[in-house]
Design a protein around this motif. Structure first.
Motif, PDB file in Angstrom:
ATOM      1  N   LEU A 149       0.864  -1.190   0.000  1.00  0.00           N
ATOM      2  CA  LEU A 149       0.000   0.000   0.000  1.00  0.00           C
ATOM      3  C   LEU A 149       0.897   1.235   0.000  1.00  0.00           C
ATOM      4  O   LEU A 149       1.893   1.269   0.733  1.00  0.00           O
ATOM      5  CB  LEU A 149      -0.881   0.013   1.262  1.00  0.00           C
ATOM      6  CG  LEU A 149      -1.635   1.313   1.571  1.00  0.00           C
ATOM      7  CD1 LEU A 149      -2.689   1.626   0.506  1.00  0.00           C
ATOM      8  CD2 LEU A 149      -2.322   1.222   2.951  1.00  0.00           C
ATOM      9  N   LEU A 180       0.428   5.244   0.692  1.00  0.00           N
ATOM     10  CA  LEU A 180      -0.445   6.339   1.103  1.00  0.00           C
ATOM     11  C   LEU A 180       0.105   7.620   0.479  1.00  0.00           C
ATOM     12  O   LEU A 180       1.226   8.035   0.798  1.00  0.00           O
ATOM     13  CB  LEU A 180      -0.478   6.445   2.629  1.00  0.00           C
ATOM     14  CG  LEU A 180      -1.120   5.235   3.320  1.00  0.00           C
ATOM     15  CD1 LEU A 180      -0.837   5.255   4.819  1.00  0.00           C
ATOM     16  CD2 LEU A 180      -2.624   5.200   3.061  1.00  0.00           C
ATOM     17  N   ARG A 184      -2.802  -0.135  -5.654  1.00  0.00           N
ATOM     18  CA  ARG A 184      -1.747  -0.029  -4.630  1.00  0.00           C
ATOM     19  C   ARG A 184      -1.860   1.270  -3.835  1.00  0.00           C
ATOM     20  O   ARG A 184      -1.333   1.362  -2.729  1.00  0.00           O
ATOM     21  CB  ARG A 184      -0.363  -0.126  -5.304  1.00  0.00           C
ATOM     22  CG  ARG A 184       0.806   0.099  -4.356  1.00  0.00           C
ATOM     23  CD  ARG A 184       2.118  -0.363  -4.950  1.00  0.00           C
ATOM     24  NE  ARG A 184       2.581   0.393  -6.087  1.00  0.00           N
ATOM     25  CZ  ARG A 184       3.270   1.550  -6.033  1.00  0.00           C
ATOM     26  NH1 ARG A 184       3.553   2.105  -4.854  1.00  0.00           N
ATOM     27  NH2 ARG A 184       3.673   2.151  -7.141  1.00  0.00           N
ATOM     28  N   GLY A 197      -3.510   4.528  -1.777  1.00  0.00           N
ATOM     29  CA  GLY A 197      -4.566   5.159  -1.001  1.00  0.00           C
ATOM     30  C   GLY A 197      -4.322   6.654  -1.109  1.00  0.00           C
ATOM     31  O   GLY A 197      -3.304   7.148  -0.612  1.00  0.00           O
ATOM     32  N   ARG A 198      -5.201   7.354  -1.813  1.00  0.00           N
ATOM     33  CA  ARG A 198      -4.970   8.790  -2.039  1.00  0.00           C
ATOM     34  C   ARG A 198      -5.658   9.577  -0.935  1.00  0.00           C
ATOM     35  O   ARG A 198      -6.869   9.417  -0.708  1.00  0.00           O
ATOM     36  CB  ARG A 198      -5.456   9.181  -3.441  1.00  0.00           C
ATOM     37  CG  ARG A 198      -4.652   8.442  -4.508  1.00  0.00           C
ATOM     38  CD  ARG A 198      -5.097   8.746  -5.910  1.00  0.00           C
ATOM     39  NE  ARG A 198      -4.524   9.985  -6.420  1.00  0.00           N
ATOM     40  CZ  ARG A 198      -4.328  10.210  -7.724  1.00  0.00           C
ATOM     41  NH1 ARG A 198      -4.658   9.297  -8.620  1.00  0.00           N
ATOM     42  NH2 ARG A 198      -3.811  11.357  -8.128  1.00  0.00           N
ATOM     43  N   ILE A 199      -4.874  10.401  -0.240  1.00  0.00           N
ATOM     44  CA  ILE A 199      -5.353  11.105   0.948  1.00  0.00           C
ATOM     45  C   ILE A 199      -5.379  12.604   0.652  1.00  0.00           C
ATOM     46  O   ILE A 199      -4.370  13.170   0.220  1.00  0.00           O
ATOM     47  CB  ILE A 199      -4.363  10.878   2.128  1.00  0.00           C
ATOM     48  CG1 ILE A 199      -4.057   9.381   2.288  1.00  0.00           C
ATOM     49  CG2 ILE A 199      -4.831  11.560   3.394  1.00  0.00           C
ATOM     50  CD1 ILE A 199      -4.798   8.660   3.320  1.00  0.00           C
ATOM     51  N   ASP A 248      -8.553   9.389   7.475  1.00  0.00           N
ATOM     52  CA  ASP A 248      -8.449   8.845   6.112  1.00  0.00           C
ATOM     53  C   ASP A 248      -7.330   7.806   6.024  1.00  0.00           C
ATOM     54  O   ASP A 248      -7.462   6.792   5.325  1.00  0.00           O
ATOM     55  CB  ASP A 248      -8.200   9.971   5.100  1.00  0.00           C
ATOM     56  CG  ASP A 248      -9.471  10.755   4.789  1.00  0.00           C
ATOM     57  OD1 ASP A 248     -10.552  10.361   5.283  1.00  0.00           O
ATOM     58  OD2 ASP A 248      -9.380  11.758   4.057  1.00  0.00           O
ATOM     59  N   ARG A 255      -8.693   4.683   7.552  1.00  0.00           N
ATOM     60  CA  ARG A 255      -9.687   4.056   6.668  1.00  0.00           C
ATOM     61  C   ARG A 255      -8.989   3.236   5.575  1.00  0.00           C
ATOM     62  O   ARG A 255      -9.395   2.098   5.302  1.00  0.00           O
ATOM     63  CB  ARG A 255     -10.586   5.135   6.054  1.00  0.00           C
ATOM     64  CG  ARG A 255     -11.804   4.579   5.344  1.00  0.00           C
ATOM     65  CD  ARG A 255     -12.778   5.663   4.872  1.00  0.00           C
ATOM     66  NE  ARG A 255     -13.025   6.671   5.891  1.00  0.00           N
ATOM     67  CZ  ARG A 255     -12.763   7.971   5.750  1.00  0.00           C
ATOM     68  NH1 ARG A 255     -12.232   8.429   4.630  1.00  0.00           N
ATOM     69  NH2 ARG A 255     -13.026   8.826   6.717  1.00  0.00           N
ATOM     70  N   CYS A 256      -7.952   3.799   4.998  1.00  0.00           N
ATOM     71  CA  CYS A 256      -7.225   3.077   3.927  1.00  0.00           C
ATOM     72  C   CYS A 256      -6.660   1.760   4.436  1.00  0.00           C
ATOM     73  O   CYS A 256      -6.648   0.761   3.713  1.00  0.00           O
ATOM     74  CB  CYS A 256      -6.051   3.919   3.423  1.00  0.00           C
ATOM     75  SG  CYS A 256      -6.531   5.203   2.298  1.00  0.00           S
ATOM     76  N   GLU A 264      -9.702  -0.731   5.516  1.00  0.00           N
ATOM     77  CA  GLU A 264     -10.503  -1.328   4.434  1.00  0.00           C
ATOM     78  C   GLU A 264      -9.758  -2.487   3.771  1.00  0.00           C
ATOM     79  O   GLU A 264     -10.365  -3.304   3.088  1.00  0.00           O
ATOM     80  CB  GLU A 264     -11.016  -0.274   3.446  1.00  0.00           C
ATOM     81  CG  GLU A 264      -9.985   0.345   2.561  1.00  0.00           C
ATOM     82  CD  GLU A 264     -10.523   1.570   1.805  1.00  0.00           C
ATOM     83  OE1 GLU A 264     -11.585   2.108   2.164  1.00  0.00           O
ATOM     84  OE2 GLU A 264      -9.839   1.992   0.851  1.00  0.00           O
ATOM     85  N   ARG A 265      -8.457  -2.582   4.020  1.00  0.00           N
ATOM     86  CA  ARG A 265      -7.693  -3.737   3.533  1.00  0.00           C
ATOM     87  C   ARG A 265      -7.644  -4.857   4.572  1.00  0.00           C
ATOM     88  O   ARG A 265      -7.005  -5.890   4.347  1.00  0.00           O
ATOM     89  CB  ARG A 265      -6.284  -3.295   3.133  1.00  0.00           C
ATOM     90  CG  ARG A 265      -6.302  -2.494   1.836  1.00  0.00           C
ATOM     91  CD  ARG A 265      -5.005  -1.772   1.571  1.00  0.00           C
ATOM     92  NE  ARG A 265      -5.015  -1.143   0.247  1.00  0.00           N
ATOM     93  CZ  ARG A 265      -5.634  -0.008  -0.074  1.00  0.00           C
ATOM     94  NH1 ARG A 265      -6.333   0.649   0.837  1.00  0.00           N
ATOM     95  NH2 ARG A 265      -5.596   0.478  -1.291  1.00  0.00           N
TER      96      ARG A 265
END
Ligand code: ADP
Ligand code: TYD
Length: 211
Positions: free
Chosen positions: A134, A136, A183, A185-187, A199, A202-203, A206-207
């Motif tokens: 991931l 971020l 891949r 997670g846009r914050i 946020d 959350r990313c 949710e995984r």
């Protein structure tokens, strides 16, 4: 055995990622995970020496890209791969997307050469192409990031670049995210710190990696 997890943090300078790296480490530790907290360029004695050169000495874009990837190779072999093999959560403040964004986008260096270097450097005994599970990506208007940084710390070679440089860096990050959206997670970095942190959580939740 618990599977290792590799999470990187990215964004233009001043986007606000730093405090969240430490907070995410604490959130994982609170749930019993071993965490390796590290950064690029850097993370080993050799790579920290290369960091000091990369952040302070003027050099052309290819030299800069090679120094970043040399530091990365040492860091990957000495720190990241062993930590993932132990089952740690590896939290890395910047990784290869930064090379594409800064040397590729910011400096305008050839994207396909960077892709070749990535394949060479990130092939290890454990993975054909080691990449974060991931990434971020903290996104913030470069003009706002520059305002936040003004007076906050003594600028290094990159932080003293004009706003237009960071507009190109942000476009480089956007290109990487568009090529591999699963891949990323846009914050949205243009929010109060706690909303940004929610946020981030959350990313990861949710995984299924944090409850
Ligand atoms: N959500 C936010 N709102 C306003 N200012 C912030 C926020 N997050 C961080 N900052 C401030 O902006 C500056 C840059 O943040 P920092 O976390 O160091 O950015 P980065 O690590 O992405 O370069 C610091 O002075 C920090 O206190
Ligand atoms: C990893 C990496 C970082 N960089 C740049 C981005 C940053 O300006 C700088 C160091 O990143 P960072 O550690 O985020 O800086 P700071 O400690 O000031 O928050 O190096 C590259 O240009 N290429 C790379 O491959």
């Amino acid at each position: 055995m618990t599977r290792g997890l590799f999470i990187s943090f990215e964004g233009i300078d001043g986007a606000g990622k730093s405090s969240h790296v430490q907070a995410l480490a604490e959130a994982f530790r609170a749930q019993g995970r071993a965490v390796t907290l590290t950064r690029e360029p850097g993370g080993t004695p050799l790579a920290e020496k290369l960091r000091a050169l990369a952040l302070n000495e003027p050099m052309d874009a290819l030299t800069e890209a090679l120094v970043m990837f040399a530091a990365r190779r040492d860091h990957l072999l000495q720190v990241i791969e062993p930590a993932l093999a132990r089952g740690d959560v590896v939290l890395c403040d910047r990784f290869t997307d930064a090379t594409f964004a800064y040397q590729g986008g910011g400096r305008g260096f050839d994207w396909s050469v960077l892709s070749q270097l990535e394949r060479w450097v990130q092939a290890t005994h454990h993975a054909a192409l080691r990449e974060p599970d991931l990434t971020l990506l903290f996104e913030l208007d470069p003009a706002i990031a520059a305002q936040r940084l003004a007076g906050a710390r003594v600028p290094d070679k990159f932080e003293s670049q004009p706003v237009e440089f960071f507009t190109r860096v942000a476009a480089g990050y956007g290109r990487r995210a568009a090529a591999d959206p699963a891949r990323f997670g846009r914050i949205d970095g243009d929010q109060p710190r706690d909303a940004v942190w929610q946020d981030v959580l959350r990313c990861v939740r949710e995984r299924g990696w944090l409850s």
